[in-house]
Motif scaffolding. Structure first.
Motif, PDB file in Angstrom:
ATOM      1  N   LEU B 124      16.186 -49.412  56.430  1.00 33.12           N
ATOM      2  CA  LEU B 124      16.004 -48.974  55.051  1.00 33.12           C
ATOM      3  C   LEU B 124      17.188 -49.433  54.194  1.00 33.12           C
ATOM      4  N   MET B 125      16.890 -49.922  52.979  1.00 32.82           N
ATOM      5  CA  MET B 125      17.996 -50.304  52.099  1.00 32.82           C
ATOM      6  C   MET B 125      17.872 -49.631  50.740  1.00 32.82           C
ATOM      7  N   VAL B 126      18.981 -49.040  50.293  1.00 33.81           N
ATOM      8  CA  VAL B 126      19.065 -48.583  48.915  1.00 33.81           C
ATOM      9  C   VAL B 126      20.171 -49.422  48.275  1.00 33.81           C
ATOM     10  N   GLN B 127      19.856 -50.076  47.159  1.00 32.68           N
ATOM     11  CA  GLN B 127      20.851 -50.980  46.583  1.00 32.68           C
ATOM     12  C   GLN B 127      21.115 -50.679  45.119  1.00 32.68           C
ATOM     13  N   GLY B 128      22.375 -50.811  44.752  1.00 33.45           N
ATOM     14  CA  GLY B 128      22.766 -50.641  43.358  1.00 33.45           C
ATOM     15  C   GLY B 128      23.574 -51.842  42.924  1.00 33.45           C
ATOM     16  N   GLY B 129      23.019 -53.055  43.153  1.00 37.60           N
ATOM     17  CA  GLY B 129      23.786 -54.256  42.830  1.00 37.60           C
ATOM     18  C   GLY B 129      22.951 -55.450  42.434  1.00 37.60           C
ATOM     19  N   ALA B 130      21.649 -55.243  42.167  1.00 37.28           N
ATOM     20  CA  ALA B 130      20.819 -56.398  41.816  1.00 37.28           C
ATOM     21  C   ALA B 130      19.683 -55.968  40.914  1.00 37.28           C
ATOM     22  N   GLY B 131      19.329 -56.820  39.947  1.00 37.23           N
ATOM     23  CA  GLY B 131      18.320 -56.421  38.961  1.00 37.23           C
ATOM     24  C   GLY B 131      17.219 -57.430  38.732  1.00 37.23           C
ATOM     25  N   ALA B 132      16.980 -58.326  39.689  1.00 37.90           N
ATOM     26  CA  ALA B 132      15.920 -59.309  39.480  1.00 37.90           C
ATOM     27  C   ALA B 132      14.556 -58.680  39.746  1.00 37.90           C
ATOM     28  N   ASP B 133      13.589 -59.013  38.917  1.00 40.18           N
ATOM     29  CA  ASP B 133      12.228 -58.484  39.116  1.00 40.18           C
ATOM     30  C   ASP B 133      11.626 -58.937  40.435  1.00 40.18           C
ATOM     31  N   LYS B 134      11.979 -60.170  40.840  1.00 44.70           N
ATOM     32  CA  LYS B 134      11.327 -60.750  42.015  1.00 44.70           C
ATOM     33  C   LYS B 134      11.622 -59.979  43.310  1.00 44.70           C
ATOM     34  N   LEU B 135      12.624 -59.127  43.292  1.00 47.17           N
ATOM     35  CA  LEU B 135      12.924 -58.331  44.489  1.00 47.17           C
ATOM     36  C   LEU B 135      11.765 -57.405  44.817  1.00 47.17           C
ATOM     37  N   TYR B 136      11.005 -57.038  43.805  1.00 51.01           N
ATOM     38  CA  TYR B 136       9.986 -55.996  43.984  1.00 51.01           C
ATOM     39  C   TYR B 136       8.562 -56.533  43.942  1.00 51.01           C
ATOM     40  N   THR B 137       8.452 -57.845  44.091  1.00 45.46           N
ATOM     41  CA  THR B 137       7.104 -58.410  44.029  1.00 45.46           C
ATOM     42  C   THR B 137       6.658 -58.915  45.393  1.00 45.46           C
ATOM     43  N   ARG B 138       7.353 -58.498  46.448  1.00 49.70           N
ATOM     44  CA  ARG B 138       7.022 -59.029  47.776  1.00 49.70           C
ATOM     45  C   ARG B 138       6.292 -58.017  48.651  1.00 49.70           C
ATOM     46  N   GLY B 139       5.931 -56.884  48.077  1.00 47.94           N
ATOM     47  CA  GLY B 139       5.209 -55.879  48.851  1.00 47.94           C
ATOM     48  C   GLY B 139       6.058 -55.160  49.888  1.00 47.94           C
ATOM     49  N   PHE B 140       7.372 -55.160  49.684  1.00 46.73           N
ATOM     50  CA  PHE B 140       8.257 -54.481  50.651  1.00 46.73           C
ATOM     51  C   PHE B 140       8.151 -52.975  50.502  1.00 46.73           C
ATOM     52  N   LYS B 141       8.327 -52.286  51.636  1.00 52.02           N
ATOM     53  CA  LYS B 141       8.260 -50.825  51.609  1.00 52.02           C
ATOM     54  C   LYS B 141       9.634 -50.197  51.761  1.00 52.02           C
ATOM     55  N   ASN B 142      10.585 -50.977  52.271  1.00 50.70           N
ATOM     56  CA  ASN B 142      11.857 -50.375  52.670  1.00 50.70           C
ATOM     57  C   ASN B 142      13.033 -50.724  51.765  1.00 50.70           C
TER      58      ASN B 142
END
Lengths: 292, 400
Positions: B124-142
């Motif tokens: 599991l990853m929680v991140q507070g260092g990146a803001g690109a939209d493409k991070l969230y378009t890959r269907g990732f759950k974790n």
């Protein structure tokens, strides 16, 4: 009306390009060295101006001699004691060496001045001459005038003085020049010194119109390179013409086609010139010949 | 001899017991982060955020699960600002060190590469260092991220300006042609349309450009009320200088990146005055926080420990860790990744970084971007109103 403003911007920018290109072109034409450190040397001039302005309040225009003289000496020493050692070697070796010098200078500047973007902003920055809808920033006008003046002075120097004629002679035929008592090593060093000094002045003027950081060295060298190709090697009038063409092409293509395509168009025109007239628009045959 | 071996036996046994009990009372987090290389500055700030969080939590006894308190440990690796190396190191954290709770690296590229690894291994990853939209378009759950994404960067600025007098009607958007800035610009255009502005100029320029005089002249011909620049620090300096040169005088100038950096005022001096900037976080935000008590306390604690005011990189690191911790406490386990993920998915709490909620893709929603304005050489938070230190100056006075 806007097209007039764009054209005017291009011409004003072209004056600066001419100054940054003329030294590069001279070194290439005379010594056959493609000096990849040219842009980095120009930035040294920008930092000299910044330093004098910030700590001593020296007006950026008055600091021009302070960037010319040290960089003139720096260029002389660099050519005489370093580049001369390999000047007869293959062009590849020279490229590596000047590229090495560029890396060194860029890192030197990063260490001492940090990679932050700086700019020199005297009180009168932002004042402009306004004629109808046309705005001409005074600083750009002054930078243009100084660039033209210096290029003309250089032309006079090359055509009227003994040293200048010796430089031209060396670029024409190195063996014949030696026969009439010219010491090529010395001429090479003086040429390189002049080019470095002029680069320094160009850098000082650059600091007035734009923000700069050490990372910019490469793109300045590229501009100088294009100016030389466009105008023809070793020719002062060529650099002036090449600079103004580059300035106009950049601003016009940015206006008509879009800023993002500017560099592509500029490079396309450079290729076109190389295909149609490989010696450059004003180049004569001898200036571009490989002499080794 | 017998005595000695007996002593050694006792010693070893007690050592074994101690280490077992220690192991049981510790929750291990892992992070591969840029401690050297070109992102070292930001990476170290994020790490400082993690460290401050760890210290604060451990001082309070640790993370509480049921009736037991667990101390926090963080294992760091240096990714040398290389996204590929970061991915390998996260793989090492998961497979060799057995750590499944991963704190994010800094930078969109590194988060992009490492989150693929956490996804692959069910970590599991929680991140507070990146803001690109493409991070969230890959269907990732974790993957969960707390930075407002690029397309929402300019939304609050445009929202803030829409009710000002004289009312601004037209917007010019100019942007650098890299991926991040392009997305910021696309978002800005959408927001402008949403709030009823007319977009009169929308064009890009090449990354790293030095002369934008033509662009400025073109924008001037459109006479926009608001000028939005989506680019990098250097571009903002060029745009400001040349706007002044060519007397481009919109009622407001706002940048996505630039004014939040201290160098902005250093480079531009007086010309930086009254320019707006978007920030992920500012020190004056008035949010409560489950670990630090409040954002204000976090700023104080950070200053006390590191001697400097925190910026949004450090705050992002600390906030990501706080959210991770709260999710673990809510889930009541630190080994059941599924439960922690569910706790994150339904997360809805105020933290120092803002009110945090995630959508189905793991992206933070409705967090907003505080707006800052340079006033007398200082960055002042001017929006949202409840965190504002000063009133926004509008319209911007013309260049002197």
């Amino acid at each position: 009306m806007i097209i007039l403003q764009v054209l005017l911007n291009g011409i004003l920018l072209g004056g600066f390009y001419a100054l940054i290109g003329v030294g590069f072109s001279l070194v290439w034409g005379v010594t056959n060295i493609i000096n990849l450190a040219h842009g980095a040397i120009a930035l040294l001039g920008a930092y000299i101006t910044l330093f004098l302005f910030q700590y001593y309040g020296v007006d950026p225009f008055l600091s021009l001699p302070f960037s010319f003289i040290p960089l003139f000496i720096f260029g002389y020493i660099l050519q005489r004691y370093l580049l001369n050692l390999v000047v007869k070697a293959q062009i590849f070796m020279l490229l590596i060496l000047t590229f090495g010098i560029e890396i060194f200078l860029v890192n030197f500047m990063t260490t001492f001045f940090s990679a932050d973007f700086r700019s020199v902003t005297p009180d009168y920055a932002g004042e402009s001459l306004i004629i109808g809808d046309i705005v001409i920033p005074y600083i750009r006008l002054a930078v243009f005038a100084i660039c033209i003046l210096i290029t003309l002075l250089l032309s006079l120097f090359l055509n009227k003085t003994w040293t200048g004629k010796a430089i031209k002679a060396t670029s024409l035929d190195i063996d014949a020049a030696m026969m009439v008592g010219i010491n090529p090593a010395k001429i090479f060093a003086i040429t390189f010194a002049i080019a470095s000094g002029l680069a320094g002045v160009a850098g000082s003027l650059f600091s007035l119109t734009q923000a700069f950081s050490p990372s910019m060295a490469g793109s300045l060298t590229l501009r100088a390179f294009i100016v030389s190709i466009l105008g023809g090697l070793g020719r002062v009038e060529g650099a002036l013409l090449g600079g103004i063409i580059l300035g106009i092409v950049e601003t016009l293509s940015s206006y008509i086609i879009g800023e993002s395509y500017k560099n592509a168009i500029t490079l396309a025109i450079m290729v076109l010139v190389l295909v149609i007239k490989p010696t450059g628009i004003l180049g004569k045959k001898y200036f571009a010949e490989v002499k080794h | 001899m017998k005595r000695l071996s007996f002593m050694m036996g006792v010693f070893l046994l007690s050592f074994f017991l101690i280490s077992v009990s220690f192991a049981a009372d510790v929750i291990k987090f892992g992070a591969a982060i840029s401690l050297t290389g070109k992102l070292a500055k930001e990476g170290n700030l994020v790490k400082n955020g993690y460290e401050l969080w760890k210290e604060t939590v451990n001082k309070k006894g640790g993370i509480k699960i049921g009736n037991r308190y667990y101390k926090v440990e963080i294992k760091y690796y240096d990714d040398e600002s290389d996204p590929n190396r970061a991915a390998k190191l996260v793989e090492k954290l998961i497979t060799e060190d057995g750590i499944k709770l991963i704190l994010g690296p800094y930078g969109s590229e590194s988060v992009f590469s490492t989150s693929a690894i956490t996804e692959k291994y069910g970590a599991l990853m929680v991140q507070g260092g990146a803001g690109a939209d493409k991070l969230y378009t890959r269907g990732f759950k974790n993957l969960f991220g707390i930075y407002t994404v690029a397309t929402e960067y300019m939304d609050d600025t445009l929202k803030m300006l829409r009710n000002k007098t004289p009312k601004p009607n037209t917007v010019a958007i100019v942007y650098s042609n890299d991926l991040f800035s392009t997305q910021v610009a696309q978002g800005a255009r959408a927001s402008a349309q949403k709030y009823g502005y007319k977009v009169v100029y929308y064009k890009d320029y090449p990354k790293g450009t030095q002369d934008l005089s033509t662009v400025i002249v073109e924008i001037k011909a459109k006479n926009p009320d608001i000028l939005i620049g989506c680019g990098h620090f250097q571009d903002t300096v060029v745009i400001v200088k040349q706007s002044k040169d060519y007397k481009l005088n919109p009622k407001a100038i706002a940048f996505s990146v630039g004014p939040t950096l201290p160098d902005f005022v250093t480079a531009l001096k007086g010309d930086a005055e009254y320019i707006f900037g978007s920030a992920q976080w500012t020190p004056t935000l008035k949010y409560k926080d489950p670990v630090f008590g409040s954002n204000e306390n976090f700023v104080k604690a950070f200053k006390a420990k590191f001697g400097v005011e925190p910026n949004y990189h450090a705050a992002g690191g600390a906030a990501a860790a706080v959210i991770f911790q709260r999710a673990i406490e809510k889930a009541g386990t630190f080994t059941d990744i599924n439960k922690i993920r569910q706790a994150l998915a339904s997360f809805n709490e105020e933290t120092l970084f803002g009110k945090i909620r995630f959508d189905a893709t793991g992206k933070v929603v409705d967090k907003g971007m505080p707006v800052i304005q340079i006033q007398r050489g200082q960055q002042k938070t001017v929006y949202p109103e409840n965190a504002a230190e000063a009133k926004p100056v509008y319209p911007k006075p013309a260049w002197r």
